[in-house]
Scaffold this motif. Structure first.
Motif, PDB file in Angstrom:
ATOM      1  N   CYS A 401      -3.534   2.219   3.002  1.00 52.62           N
ATOM      2  CA  CYS A 401      -4.948   1.858   3.078  1.00 52.62           C
ATOM      3  C   CYS A 401      -5.560   1.943   1.681  1.00 52.62           C
ATOM      4  N   SER A 402      -6.457   1.001   1.383  1.00 53.38           N
ATOM      5  CA  SER A 402      -7.197   1.038   0.116  1.00 53.38           C
ATOM      6  C   SER A 402      -8.590   0.469   0.343  1.00 53.38           C
ATOM      7  N   PHE A 403      -9.561   0.991  -0.425  1.00 55.04           N
ATOM      8  CA  PHE A 403     -10.940   0.500  -0.374  1.00 55.04           C
ATOM      9  C   PHE A 403     -11.492   0.472  -1.791  1.00 55.04           C
ATOM     10  N   ASN A 404     -12.091  -0.663  -2.168  1.00 50.53           N
ATOM     11  CA  ASN A 404     -12.581  -0.862  -3.537  1.00 50.53           C
ATOM     12  C   ASN A 404     -11.467  -0.707  -4.565  1.00 50.53           C
ATOM     13  N   GLY A 405     -10.253  -1.076  -4.156  1.00 52.50           N
ATOM     14  CA  GLY A 405      -9.125  -0.992  -5.071  1.00 52.50           C
ATOM     15  C   GLY A 405      -8.551   0.394  -5.244  1.00 52.50           C
ATOM     16  N   MET A 406      -9.024   1.377  -4.479  1.00 47.70           N
ATOM     17  CA  MET A 406      -8.541   2.747  -4.584  1.00 47.70           C
ATOM     18  C   MET A 406      -7.958   3.181  -3.242  1.00 47.70           C
ATOM     19  N   ALA A 407      -6.956   4.045  -3.291  1.00 52.65           N
ATOM     20  CA  ALA A 407      -6.277   4.490  -2.083  1.00 52.65           C
ATOM     21  C   ALA A 407      -7.206   5.310  -1.192  1.00 52.65           C
ATOM     22  N   LEU A 447     -11.661  -3.458   2.463  1.00 55.28           N
ATOM     23  CA  LEU A 447     -10.744  -2.523   3.115  1.00 55.28           C
ATOM     24  C   LEU A 447      -9.440  -3.240   3.397  1.00 55.28           C
ATOM     25  N   ARG A 448      -8.358  -2.712   2.860  1.00 58.36           N
ATOM     26  CA  ARG A 448      -7.019  -3.293   3.045  1.00 58.36           C
ATOM     27  C   ARG A 448      -6.139  -2.243   3.724  1.00 58.36           C
ATOM     28  N   MET A 449      -5.403  -2.678   4.737  1.00 59.06           N
ATOM     29  CA  MET A 449      -4.562  -1.751   5.496  1.00 59.06           C
ATOM     30  C   MET A 449      -3.219  -2.392   5.811  1.00 59.06           C
ATOM     31  N   LEU A 450      -2.201  -1.568   5.840  1.00 55.70           N
ATOM     32  CA  LEU A 450      -0.882  -1.946   6.326  1.00 55.70           C
ATOM     33  C   LEU A 450      -0.615  -1.119   7.580  1.00 55.70           C
ATOM     34  N   VAL A 451      -0.453  -1.787   8.713  1.00 56.36           N
ATOM     35  CA  VAL A 451      -0.325  -1.089   9.996  1.00 56.36           C
ATOM     36  C   VAL A 451       1.044  -1.379  10.604  1.00 56.36           C
ATOM     37  N   TYR A 452       1.483  -0.452  11.463  1.00 56.43           N
ATOM     38  CA  TYR A 452       2.753  -0.568  12.179  1.00 56.43           C
ATOM     39  C   TYR A 452       2.485  -0.230  13.642  1.00 56.43           C
ATOM     40  N   VAL A 453       2.845  -1.156  14.533  1.00 53.84           N
ATOM     41  CA  VAL A 453       2.475  -0.996  15.944  1.00 53.84           C
ATOM     42  C   VAL A 453       3.612  -0.486  16.816  1.00 53.84           C
ATOM     43  N   ASN A 454       4.844  -0.497  16.330  1.00 51.68           N
ATOM     44  CA  ASN A 454       6.011  -0.007  17.090  1.00 51.68           C
ATOM     45  C   ASN A 454       6.092  -0.707  18.448  1.00 51.68           C
TER      46      ASN A 454
END
Length: 504
Positions: A401-407, A447-454
């Protein structure tokens, strides 16, 4: 008239006629008055040479010179000599030339149909809304199936589905006459005890071959299945359960046949999805007990391994003499496998099936929606903490996850709340005392996110893999089922926002 008398006395006028002439004037003076000579404007200005317009004999030209508002023409007409007149003529011709040039350029620009576009890029900070993220699968199938009411609901759902969907793929293996001891072929399987026809003892295989036929079954090779999936070997099964012994019973080949004799009636571990029925033992070999270790496939152990704590409260289970144990719910009658495979009536309590609302339903979409509703009611009987433990955790769903270019701080920046439809949901920017703003427009500063749904742990009622995203004000409670957007797995999904007044 005293003043007349005084005047008469003062001037001592001798005669009255002279006095009247002195006072009132000579009444005959107009007869002898001097005749004055007046000149016209033409004669006056012509005598002084003041403009050729006034020397003209045309009254129209004179009127034009008097009344025109055009600059320069009156000055040409009123010029005192030819030098002044020449200067004014040159100025007039120059002004007319400039007028023609400007008019021509304006017309030419109009005919080009040019468009004036003024682009201004303004970067300003804007308040960022709250973002709620949910998994489309509300609860983990491996954990939700441990809830007795949920398991009964899922069994009723499978029974209500059309028989061609339940038996899909079975006909492909009808021609395989080789007997096999099957290994678990699906990591999503869930087993339950059920009654089936079986043949026990050393002669079970020989008797099967002597009959010259076998019932329809899913023959699965020891090394791989028809889908080229690696066979699943359950770690809870002991070596004695995996190895065929003299007391093992063959039930998978006879699961479609109704047992006529009591000696051919066995209890098998049966999975409704893969339709595996193994291992099988006579009812006398099974005992009702409680287990402290059960996995997502309902395989159990009576006692936890050394050094490990129990994973849950004691759970009712059936254990065979070989040490193999399987979870069991004593609130529902045990399934009769041959009836289930033939599409006949199940052994479930009729009142329970009626309460589920599946009676008379043939449409798959309607059945799935009804099953989702029933699972919501079943989960409502649990506490909030129990429901939260059955769903996806924050770290399992959000990997980056990152927001405004920061983690982001995944543990601190997201708040967990339980939604009745989607289970655990996680809200970003939930703190009302902290105002987060995006420093610039564009996806890089949002807001950027990488999600995993399994998806391997999805419940059978979940129709799609992905996440549900809800954009709302931090003062509002999220409703992802009503106002959310779905994002599938395997794609980059982008959602743009625009600030309209004070609302987002």
């Amino acid at each position: 008239m005293s003043w007349i008398q005084n005047l008469k006395n003062w001037e001592r006028l001798p005669e009255s006629a002279e006095y009247m002439k002195k006072v009132y004037g000579d009444p005959l003076a107009y007869l002898n008055a001097d005749q004055s000579k007046f000149v016209t404007e033409r004669e006056y200005f012509g005598d002084f040479g003041y403009g050729e317009c006034f020397n003209s004999t045309s009254s129209e030209v004179q009127e034009f010179c008097y009344k025109t508002s055009a600059h320069g023409i009156p000055m040409i007409g009123q010029a005192p000599n030819r030098y002044y007149r020449g200067v004014w003529i040159l100025l007039f011709i120059g002004c007319m030339s400039m007028l023609y040039y400007n008019a021509d350029s304006v017309l030419d620009k109009y005919n080009r149909n040019e468009k004036i576009v003024d682009i201004q890029l303004k970067f300003d900070t804007a308040p960022f809304p709250a973002i709620t993220l949910c998994n489309l699968n509300p609860y983990k199938a491996s954990l939700a199936s441990n809830v007795a009411l949920v398991q009964r609901t899922l069994n009723a759902f499978r029974d209500a589905m059309p028989s061609d969907k339940k038996n899909k793929g079975n006909d492909d293996d009808d021609d395989d006459d080789t007997p096999h001891r099957m290994k678990r072929s699906s990591k999503d399987a869930y087993f339950e005890p059920g009654y089936s026809k079986c043949v026990c003892g050393k002669s079970s295989s020989e008797q099967f071959e002597g009959e010259g036929k076998h019932s329809t079954t899913d023959a699965i090779d020891d090394d791989h299945d028809d889908n080229d999936e690696e066979p699943y070997e359950d770690p809870y099964e002991s070596s004695t359960a995996k190895t065929a012994s003299d007391d093992d019973c063959e039930g998978d080949r006879y699961k479609y046949d109704e047992p006529i004799l009591e000696e051919n009636r066995c209890i098998c571990a049966f999975d409704r999805g893969t339709q595996d029925a193994w291992p099988c033992h006579p009812p006398t070999d099974w005992r009702n007990t409680s287990c402290l270790f059960c996995n997502e496939h309902a395989f159990c152990r009576e006692h936890p391994p050394a050094g490990e704590a129990p994973t849950h409260a004691p759970r009712i289970c059936l254990c065979a003499s070989t040490g193999f144990c399987i979870a069991y719910s004593d609130k529902a009658p045990m399934i009769e496998i041959w009836k289930f495979l033939s599409g006949g009536p199940t052994t479930e309590d009729p009142n329970f099936l009626e309460a589920m609302g599946f009676a008379g339903m043939t449409d798959e979409v309607a059945i799935v929606n009804k099953a989702k509703e029933n699972i919501m009611f079943a989960m409502a009987t649990l506490s909030m903490g129990e429901r939260q433990g059955l769903s996806t955790t924050k770290r399992e769903l959000i990997h980056k996850c990152s927001f405004n270019g920061m983690a982001c701080d995944i543990d601190g920046d997201f708040m967990t709340h339980v939604d009745p439809v989607f289970g655990n949901c996680f809200t970003f920017n939930y703190n009302r005392t902290v105002n987060l703003t995006s420093i610039r427009a564009g996806p890089m500063y949002g807001l950027r996110m990488l999600v995993y749904v399994n998806a391997s742990d999805y419940m059978p009622t979940t129709e799609a893999t992905g996440v549900r995203l809800t954009i709302h004000d931090k003062e509002d409670f999220p409703f992802p089922d009503t106002f959310g957007y779905s994002a599938p797995t395997g794609y980059v999904s982008s959602f743009g926002l625009r600030l309209v007044g004070n609302q987002i």
